[in-house]
Write an enzyme that holds these catalytic residues in place. Structure first.
Site: not given
Lengths: 286, 286, 286, 286
Positions: C203, C229-231
């Site tokens: 995040g 997101l960011d995964d």
């Protein structure tokens, strides 16, 4: 750690077409389940190096017959090769002087099951580490080495090594230089830890010289012992950052941690038949 | 980056009681707001080294009067000392040959505000990097250096350096050896990047020799230039892990990344007056 | 860097006996000179993954006929596979916002020949980096992205990407979240750099949160972009040691160096067809 | 290791002018020979933190009178402060469950003189590590902890700790969560090792989750225990690079090496009074 029941084939030969196919076909015809296969080509020397490991469960060739069956392929490709059986626990003799950190680390890892070997013998020119040998129940032999009687001491050492069928030797901060004659008995089978980032500070008192030179990192190097001091094939190296805040004693203390880790990695890789030698350097198949 | 308005005092003297009190009292009497204070004692040489930085806002002593006012304390403790003003941007000349990675990195950081200096001049014995100088709008001087006319070339270089009031020099992979005479003009003010972990592989072609020796880590070293090649005080070093999978070209490419980082750190620390020299080594106050 | 003329075969399939022999035989029958072969077995998922690279000089099969000839083997072993030609330079579009360090690093490496790709396009929602694009002579497109018109902006972006036949996208500190619809156009072909050691501090504002949490290392992570997101699958990560002496600004500056290196490694490995995806993670064949 | 005879003063207070002068004057007036002085300003919180260490030989103030004499200065600057005597060996109790690598490492370092403390007690909810305690001749207490009787177990533990005048506790892979009540008895005096790079993978089974997420580095974190699980001030962290070649078992084995090193550093720093706490994070003066 459960003992694996696998075979490992280590090969080095001139690079040429059909090598991988030849080896893979041979293994497949004998119903091998390949677990790992790793290869390396040295483009300059036109050399092919390979490590392949397969499960013995289901493999339909007796390892005693392997050499005979594999001979035609080996001949066709001019291979130097070696077969290892992962279930075999090689016999390790540890040489040590007074510093005990590397010995303590190896014995802990041995006891914890990290090192798939037997340790029939610890040899020392001092008695400082005897308590450690006793705590881990490993036979300990004290053999005095003086300047005059090094030859006699080595004779005694060699007799003990033969008696215990020792496969390889680890010099865990053993502060005596072995004779060329001794080394010839265990070619590429003596692992030393040097307390510097070789080739920097080869020879004596590397931490003192690192301190004086004002380097910003200290290192340790594990290597096979050859007749030229500190010049054998490097197996592993690592470094740690230091600063002006670190005294010479700090360097020695922090270096000890490096030595332990670098030596134990080299010993494990040697035991797991991951190290291939060529051109006075090593390939470590991971 | 906002420019700080601070003063930095660098001190080296025999270690003795009352030093910190003496310095701290002096600064407090002049209403200094200390931002950073760092000290180091070399126990063996009985030496005291200090770096102290304070805000000039509120400080009631004009920096031009500092020397006179501080003289009694300096004399009492036999100090070697130096005062720096963080708002002063030292003038840097970059020497470069054909390899452009260190130059490109320095210019990017300069432009990004990471390096609090001016760069009035890039000097090269080749024209390969002229495009970079132009992209960053830095004057570029091409001065041919041949074996016969090195003296003449150095005369030209020195004249340019003087003309631009250059404070210090960075050799960003400059492939010529500077003469002892040249070096004497900029004592402890020439920073070089050597592409090995010194003292390993000093001299020429370190990557080739690292490759042949089979080391498991490659390194880079930034140091002040002295008359003895590759032997000056080390400012910074770093290493990267390599393996048999890395060809000589890979070593050179990966080493370039190390060189950039190690050199740019040294340059920044020099600019920020963090480096103190003694006994042919450095203390880097962080 | 001389362009290699090689073919690369990437395979993933259920692990089973005869795989290596089947592939090696096929290549040998067509007179391939294998340069690199690397394989990985996932014991838990019983999956076999392989990357093999061979010289095209001497290979007697036209790459256009490869699919047809290889089809029986692929079918027999239920392979997912992909063939790449090293001489093909994939087309890369770089997305960037205001921070320019990753862009500058990629452009330098591109120009230095480290990245075997073409860059037909830089896209930005700001104009801050236009000077860099111009210095390296890469077309620059400024497309404003506001909260209301993200859909329109993405339409414009997608049209440009199609027009330039872009193969993959790098988000070089692009501060806009891409829509799921956009991402579906480039599955596993968008590489992002996140300025933390994921999954820590996913995040926004990771450096601020790292500073507050008092961690002793900061990190950076490059990953493929997925809808979460960011995964997405992590390609590369690295960290740097920090201390209480480092301010938040220092973290951001030092983190920038990590971001550059971690992103450029990921981009190079992607271009060199070294990255295989499975189970939301990556195998990077080195 | 020779025991030093020094005093250490740890200070935290609002940042203000005259602090260093005030402290240095006080020490100089009592003829202190300062060996180390380190300070840190938190610019945001306007906090001043200091660690100063001086030789007691020649110091003309009895440490028993220190508090009274120092009180005016402490009051003037609103200091929180603590005085430590390096010759005092704090009493450490080690809590351990079944994994023995951290315990073995601490005991080895203790025996080697690296840790300047006494270890009157090892507490375990299992008997697996009793042999190690015996090898190093440390009293071992087996206290069963079951879900129902945790309160009783903690009562027994606390009684033992009091009986042995324990100063601080190390959780060397102790797999039970301590109650808030227990923790309140040893505020900022319980050190835990967590087997991940916190805050990534806090909670249970971090290696499994790291493996699933496909991270490229694994880590370990030592921290003071607070009532919020895995959220206390971080003392030290480190990481190691892994690859797809590493199985979950490899992660666990390699992580164990990280845990040992990260925990032993934290313990040593705590013993040497190098750790200052503020704002739920630590300053480690080196």
């Amino acid at each position: 750690m459960t003992t694996k029941n696998t075979a490992i084939l280590l090969i080095s030969c001139p690079d040429q077409k059909g090598l991988v196919a030849g080896i893979a076909d041979f293994l497949y015809q004998h119903n091998a389940n390949i677990l790992h296969a790793d290869q390396h080509q040295d483009a300059e020397l036109k050399l092919f190096l390979m490590r392949v490991e397969w499960e013995l469960a289901g493999f339909d060739l007796d390892l005693n017959d392997f050499e005979q069956q594999f001979a035609p392929i080996a001949a066709r490709f001019q291979m130097q090769w070696r077969l290892a059986h992962s279930a075999y626990r090689p016999k390790l003799a540890i040489f040590v002087s007074r510093y005990d950190h590397c010995l303590a680390d190896l014995l802990y890892r041995y006891q914890a099951g990290e090192l798939n070997c037997d340790i029939p013998l610890i040899l020392s020119n001092h008695t400082d580490t005897q308590w450690l040998a006793e705590a881990y129940r490993i036979p300990f032999q004290h053999i005095v080495v003086s300047r005059e009687d090094k030859t006699d001491a080595e004779k005694t050492q060699l007799a003990l090594l033969r008696h215990h069928h020792v496969d390889f030797i680890v010099l865990a901060r053993y502060m005596q230089v072995l004779s060329a004659d001794f080394i010839r008995h265990y070619p590429s089978r003596i692992i030393n830890i040097h307390h510097s980032f070789l080739p920097a500070f080869h020879g004596a008192r590397p931490y003192h010289r690192a301190f004086e030179r004002g380097v910003k990192l200290i290192g340790a190097t594990s290597h096979y012992v050859t007749e030229v001091l500190d010049d054998g094939p490097i197996i592993e190296q690592d470094v740690a950052r230091i600063s002006h805040r670190d005294s010479l004693d700090d360097l020695i203390r922090r270096g000890a941690d490096l030595e332990k880790i670098v030596l134990s990695r080299a010993v494990r890789w040697h035991i797991e038949n991951r190290v291939l030698l060529y051109a006075n350097k090593t390939v470590v198949f991971d």
